[in-house]
Design a protein around this motif. Structure first.
Motif, short mmCIF file in Angstrom:
data_model
loop_
_atom_site.label_atom_id
_atom_site.label_comp_id
_atom_site.label_asym_id
_atom_site.label_seq_id
_atom_site.Cartn_x
_atom_site.Cartn_y
_atom_site.Cartn_z
N UNK A 28 0.89 -1.23 -0.03
CA UNK A 28 -0.04 -0.04 0.13
C UNK A 28 0.97 1.41 -0.03
N UNK A 29 1.81 1.17 0.84
CA UNK A 29 2.84 2.34 0.70
C UNK A 29 3.38 2.83 -0.47
N UNK A 30 3.89 1.51 -1.06
CA UNK A 30 4.65 1.83 -2.22
C UNK A 30 3.58 2.20 -3.48
N UNK A 31 2.58 1.80 -3.52
CA UNK A 31 1.51 1.95 -4.38
C UNK A 31 0.85 3.47 -4.39
N UNK A 32 0.66 3.65 -3.19
CA UNK A 32 0.02 5.12 -2.85
C UNK A 32 0.90 6.22 -2.72
N UNK A 33 2.18 5.81 -2.48
CA UNK A 33 3.14 6.72 -2.33
C UNK A 33 3.40 7.33 -1.30
N UNK A 34 3.30 6.65 -0.04
CA UNK A 34 3.20 7.34 1.29
C UNK A 34 4.41 6.42 1.89
N UNK A 71 -6.56 6.60 -11.27
CA UNK A 71 -7.32 5.24 -11.67
C UNK A 71 -6.40 4.30 -11.77
N UNK A 72 -5.17 4.54 -12.16
CA UNK A 72 -4.10 3.49 -12.13
C UNK A 72 -3.76 2.93 -10.85
N UNK A 73 -3.79 3.95 -9.60
CA UNK A 73 -3.52 3.30 -8.40
C UNK A 73 -4.51 2.45 -7.95
N UNK A 74 -5.87 2.99 -8.34
CA UNK A 74 -7.14 2.01 -7.81
C UNK A 74 -6.84 0.57 -8.50
N UNK A 75 -6.46 0.64 -9.65
CA UNK A 75 -6.32 -0.86 -10.42
C UNK A 75 -5.37 -1.72 -9.80
N UNK A 76 -3.97 -0.90 -9.32
CA UNK A 76 -2.98 -1.72 -8.84
C UNK A 76 -3.30 -1.87 -7.42
N UNK A 77 -4.15 -1.14 -6.44
CA UNK A 77 -4.39 -1.63 -5.17
C UNK A 77 -5.22 -2.73 -5.38
N UNK A 78 -6.26 -2.74 -6.12
CA UNK A 78 -7.16 -4.05 -6.29
C UNK A 78 -6.51 -5.28 -6.57
N UNK A 79 -5.66 -5.14 -7.73
CA UNK A 79 -4.89 -6.46 -7.99
C UNK A 79 -3.95 -6.95 -6.97
N UNK A 80 -3.09 -5.73 -6.40
CA UNK A 80 -2.10 -6.36 -5.39
C UNK A 80 -2.74 -6.69 -4.10
N UNK A 81 -3.53 -6.03 -3.30
CA UNK A 81 -4.05 -6.51 -2.20
C UNK A 81 -5.14 -7.87 -2.45
#
Length: 112
Positions: A28-34, A71-81
């Motif tokens: 999550x940290x990596x994908x959202x950039x936090x 939108x890209x972050x949403x897609x990546x979060x859904x796939x990764x989580x």
């Protein structure tokens, strides 16, 4: 500060969840950039969930973030989580729903 809140019907009794928390926090940290130290993860197991008319392993999650959601972050979060839940708790990604909420995208209240 992103907060990922997950509920699942998988029984977590006796399950070592530390590896899951470590992996999902880092992702999550990596994908959202936090930074990882600002990511909160809540996991509640043994919750009654019926998905598609049956009680097979399933999960519902919400992530709230103050910015960083595209939108890209949403897609990546859904796939990764979804992939992490599958590898740790055998939850098929097709039985996982993630609601993504960006606090910064909310309109500011009018001063009128």
């Amino acid at each position: 500060m992103p907060c990922l809140y997950i509920t699942t019907n998988v029984n977590m009794e006796g399950v070592d969840t530390d590896p899951f928390y470590l992996e999902v926090t880092k992702a999550v940290a990596s994908i959202v950039g936090r930074p990882q130290n600002l990511v909160m993860v809540v996991l509640k197991g043994s919750i009654e969930i019926v998905f598609g008319g049956n009680k097979e392993a399933a999960a519902y999650a919400e992530i709230v973030s103050m910015g960083g959601i595209t939108k890209q972050v949403k897609r990546q979060l859904i796939a990764t989580v979804g992939s992490i839940l599958h590898s740790h708790f055998s939850i098929n990604p097709t039985r996982f729903i993630l609601k993504v909420f960006d606090m910064q995208a909310l309109p500011l209240p009018s001063k009128l």
